[in-house]
Scaffold this motif. Structure first.
Motif, PDB file in Angstrom:
ATOM      1  N   ASN A 231      22.799  36.485 -10.342  1.00 38.14           N
ATOM      2  CA  ASN A 231      22.138  37.504  -9.533  1.00 38.14           C
ATOM      3  C   ASN A 231      22.372  37.143  -8.064  1.00 38.14           C
ATOM      4  OD1 ASN A 231      20.452  39.115  -8.044  1.00 38.14           O
ATOM      5  ND2 ASN A 231      18.831  39.123  -9.595  1.00 38.14           N
ATOM      6  N   GLN A 255      15.779  32.795  -9.679  1.00 35.65           N
ATOM      7  CA  GLN A 255      16.352  34.125  -9.948  1.00 35.65           C
ATOM      8  C   GLN A 255      17.880  34.169 -10.008  1.00 35.65           C
ATOM      9  OE1 GLN A 255      14.439  36.640  -7.035  1.00 35.65           O
ATOM     10  NE2 GLN A 255      12.779  37.132  -8.457  1.00 35.65           N
ATOM     11  N   TYR A 258      20.050  34.399 -13.370  1.00 36.65           N
ATOM     12  CA  TYR A 258      19.864  35.457 -14.365  1.00 36.65           C
ATOM     13  C   TYR A 258      20.200  36.834 -13.810  1.00 36.65           C
ATOM     14  CZ  TYR A 258      17.312  31.493 -16.168  1.00 36.65           C
ATOM     15  OH  TYR A 258      16.978  30.225 -16.573  1.00 36.65           O
ATOM     16  N   ASN A 259      21.246  37.421 -14.372  1.00 36.95           N
ATOM     17  CA  ASN A 259      21.648  38.780 -14.001  1.00 36.95           C
ATOM     18  C   ASN A 259      21.503  39.634 -15.262  1.00 36.95           C
ATOM     19  OD1 ASN A 259      23.323  41.097 -13.901  1.00 36.95           O
ATOM     20  ND2 ASN A 259      24.518  40.193 -12.224  1.00 36.95           N
ATOM     21  N   ARG A 260      20.608  40.598 -15.203  1.00 39.29           N
ATOM     22  CA  ARG A 260      20.268  41.409 -16.377  1.00 39.29           C
ATOM     23  C   ARG A 260      21.468  42.026 -17.066  1.00 39.29           C
ATOM     24  NH1 ARG A 260      15.657  42.601 -13.730  1.00 39.29           N
ATOM     25  NH2 ARG A 260      16.641  44.269 -12.559  1.00 39.29           N
TER      26      ARG A 260
HETATM   27  C1  LIG Z   1      18.144  40.247  -8.998  1.00 36.70           C
HETATM   28  O1  LIG Z   1      16.957  39.715  -8.453  1.00 36.70           O
HETATM   29  C2  LIG Z   1      16.183  40.696  -7.776  1.00 36.70           C
HETATM   30  C3  LIG Z   1      15.004  39.985  -7.158  1.00 36.70           C
HETATM   31  O2  LIG Z   1      15.440  39.118  -6.167  1.00 36.70           O
HETATM   32  C4  LIG Z   1      15.742  41.735  -8.756  1.00 36.70           C
HETATM   33  O3  LIG Z   1      14.987  42.711  -8.089  1.00 36.70           O
HETATM   34  C5  LIG Z   1      16.967  42.383  -9.387  1.00 36.70           C
HETATM   35  O4  LIG Z   1      16.588  43.282 -10.375  1.00 36.70           O
HETATM   36  C6  LIG Z   1      17.847  41.324 -10.017  1.00 36.70           C
HETATM   37  N1  LIG Z   1      19.110  41.942 -10.447  1.00 36.70           N
HETATM   38  C7  LIG Z   1      19.654  41.746 -11.630  1.00 36.70           C
HETATM   39  C8  LIG Z   1      20.945  42.455 -11.860  1.00 36.70           C
HETATM   40  O5  LIG Z   1      19.216  41.020 -12.493  1.00 36.70           O
END
Ligand SMILES: *[C@@H]1O[C@H](CO)[C@@H](O)[C@H](O)[C@H]1NC(C)=O
Ligand SMILES: *[C@@H]1O[C@H](CO)[C@@H](O)[C@H](O)[C@H]1NC(C)=O
Ligand SMILES: *[C@@H]1O[C@H](CO)[C@@H](O)[C@H](O)[C@H]1NC(C)=O
Ligand SMILES: *[C@@H]1O[C@H](CO)[C@@H](O)[C@H](O)[C@H]1NC(C)=O
Ligand SMILES: *[C@@H]1O[C@H](CO)[C@@H](O)[C@H](O)[C@H]1NC(C)=O
Ligand SMILES: *[C@@H]1O[C@H](CO)[C@@H](O)[C@H](O)[C@H]1NC(C)=O
Ligand SMILES: *[C@@H]1O[C@H](CO)[C@@H](O)[C@H](O)[C@H]1NC(C)=O
Ligand SMILES: *[C@@H]1O[C@H](CO)[C@@H](O)[C@H](O)[C@H]1NC(C)=O
Ligand SMILES: *[C@@H]1O[C@H](CO)[C@@H](O)[C@H](O)[C@H]1NC(C)=O
Ligand SMILES: *[C@@H]1O[C@H](CO)[C@@H](O)[C@H](O)[C@H]1NC(C)=O
Length: 460
Positions: A231, A255, A258-260
């Motif tokens: 992320n 954070q 982790y990239n969703r």
């Molecule tokens: C990346 O982190 C941000 C918070 O800093 C969050 O709002 C966002 O959804 C995250 N993006 C992904 C792709 O995980």
């Protein structure tokens, strides 16, 4: 003490690679600049961190993993985070063997033998010059050091010896309390720096800067096997920290990994791992296991100096699966004795064969299996179980014999460890509250601190 030795062993090296200043002018001024900026960024982040610690989602994760701390005030959680960050091991893993010239390695690094006689701990640009190699990581590290940490660019590549002495040493900050100190894949021997000797040179990023550079900042440099769904927006304006000013790194550290769109995991998994391994009352032996991926989520707490050996190193940890019962393991024992470094053994991923870090491997490893080499009694006030030395030597001999006949397996490693764990002194890394004078202590064993003997203190 080490100067005559250096002359004897490295006459040509001495001529072309003079010992650099302990901290160059450029390193000092960069550290001072970093420290001022870090204070500002950290102070600005403090309210956000407290708010995050107070959030329902965060508390829900703590309730699940770590009920003994889940009810603490957010200010107390922050105080504990800062305290553990101060005490966490500053670890650098390095190879036992020199790299093979014909094989293109990702990293070049100082070797076990070299830390046995050099009078300072060289950074990767210095070791590459001494070894006359260019590692794959050179352009990546060079980019990261300029664009993240603010190092002055080199005039060309490779750098000159004088340019290289201004750069930094990569350090994994071991808040997750891995038994191997750093990731087992980074090298077979881990040196743990004495924080009080390097504190005024430690500059910290919230995540591995090589991976962040390749995956987020400059994808042209991406090495395929280092591709990872990060992320990248979680650390928007790369501001680094110091041991005294790091609140602004706390949330990005949780954070960035982790990239969703690339992983099912989220920052909640990161919180679970970090809090359960760093902040609960759970005894070290009972900590939950973690994946190699989790192990990689350290703060990168690099040393912007040319720290002096042997004093800058507090102790060393050998990779048990790879070195126990081998010649390189024996050499490590000799070096540790010669340098007056307490020696430990860590099981890590239990893997006796070197493999690249595999980010998708879901296996979990205990990461809490560390024991003291019996030689520890000469340097510290540790009390070994009766017969520890004899039992250690016996299993060592067996391991040597087995290694001479066949390629040993994870099962062999497990058998040696299981045998030794009943006869040797099992240890844990220090926590913030474990020892009164943490500076002099190197481990916790059976609830008591293991510390350097006063007589040792007089000789160094
Ligand atoms: C990346 O982190 C941000 C918070 O800093 C969050 O709002 C966002 O959804 C995250 N993006 C992904 C792709 O995980
Ligand atoms: C360094 O390596 C290069 C080629 O890779 C070689 O030409 C040169 O002679 C080497 N220098 C030394 C001092 O070994
Ligand atoms: C998450 O990963 C996707 C796919 O690799 C990438 O396109 C996206 O930019 C990443 N998101 C963030 C916030 O870094
Ligand atoms: C992610 O979740 C899906 C659905 O639950 C599952 O099939 C998949 O194996 C998971 N992937 C990983 C990498 O855990
Ligand atoms: C370290 O090793 C060198 C050379 O082998 C030896 O001369 C020296 O006395 C040793 N130092 C200690 C403290 O054992
Ligand atoms: C990484 O680990 C996964 C799961 O164990 C495995 O499927 C995959 O083949 C491994 N990749 C490499 C390059 O070893
Ligand atoms: C050990 O493994 C190596 C590499 O996989 C192989 O070349 C070698 O033959 C094996 N040795 C024995 C004794 O099985
Ligand atoms: C450990 O190994 C030694 C040497 O083979 C053996 O004598 C001893 O019984 C073993 N101890 C345990 C607890 O397995
Ligand atoms: C760490 O360094 C300090 C001096 O800054 C020293 O007092 C202490 O004994 C050292 N600790 C160890 C374990 O060597
Ligand atoms: C070692 O020394 C420290 C500091 O003096 C002390 O607190 C600790 O209890 C001692 N440990 C043992 C095992 O004697």
């Amino acid at each position: 003490m080490s100067f005559p030795l250096l002359l004897a062993l490295l006459p040509s090296a001495l001529a072309s690679f003079p010992v650099p200043p302990q901290q160059t002018k450029e390193q000092l001024s960069l550290f001072q600049k970093t420290s001022a900026a870090a204070k500002e960024a950290s102070d600005a982040a403090t309210p956000k961190v407290l708010e995050f610690f107070d959030s329902t989602e965060f508390r829900r994760v703590l309730q699940g993993c770590c009920p003994d701390v889940a009810g603490l005030k957010s200010t107390e959680l922050l105080r504990r985070y800062r305290a553990e960050a101060q005490i966490a091991e500053l670890s650098h893993a390095l190879p036992a063997e020199p790299q093979k010239k014909q094989k293109k390695e990702v990293f070049d690094d100082v070797t076990e033998k070299e830390v046995g006689h050099l009078s300072w701990f060289p950074n990767e640009f210095q070791s590459a010059l001494m070894h006359n190699v260019t590692a794959l990581s050179a352009p990546i590290n060079n980019y990261a050091q300029q664009h993240i940490f603010g190092s002055v660019p080199f005039a060309g590549m490779p750098p000159t010896w004088q340019e290289a002495e201004n750069r930094l040493i990569y350090i994994a900050h071991n808040m997750r309390r891995l038994d191997t100190g750093s990731l087992p894949n980074f090298g077979d021997v881990t040196v743990v720096f004495n924080t009080s000797r390097v504190r005024n040179s430690v500059v910290i990023a919230p995540y591995d800067t090589g991976l962040f550079t390749m995956n987020c900042l400059f994808p042209h440099l991406l090495i395929q096997k280092a591709k990872k769904p990060l992320n990248c927006t979680a650390w928007p304006s790369p501001a680094v920290g110091t041991l005294d000013h790091l609140d602004h790194l706390i949330i990005p550290n949780l954070q960035i990994p982790y990239n969703r769109s690339g992983t099912n995991q989220t920052w909640k998994d990161g919180v679970r791992t970090l809090w359960s391994r760093a902040f609960t009352e759970t005894p070290y032996e009972d900590l939950p296991p973690l994946t190699l991926n989790d192990m990689g989520n350290y703060l990168e707490a690099d040393v912007l100096a040319n720290p002096r050996l042997p004093d800058a190193v507090k102790y060393v940890i050998g990779n048990f699966p790879i070195l126990f019962g081998t010649d390189d393991g024996r050499k490590l024992q000799q070096i540790a004795a010669n340098r007056s470094w307490p020696l430990f053994w860590g099981v890590g991923n239990g893997e006796p064969v070197k493999k690249d870090k595999n980010f998708t491997d879901p296996s979990k490893y205990p990461g809490n299996q560390r024991l003291a080499d019996p030689s520890i009694v000469a340097l510290t006030n540790a009390t070994l179980p009766w017969g520890a030395k004899r039992a250690f030597d016996k299993v060592w001999e067996e391991a040597t014999l087995e290694r001479s006949k066949r390629n040993v397996t994870k099962e062999d490693v497990k058998r040696w460890w299981t045998n030794l764990s009943s006869s040797e002194l099992r240890v844990a890394p220090l926590s913030a509250s474990s020892c009164a004078i943490a500076d002099r202590c190197v481990a916790v064993a059976a609830g008591d601190c293991v510390c350097i003997l006063e007589t040792q203190l007089l000789t160094v």
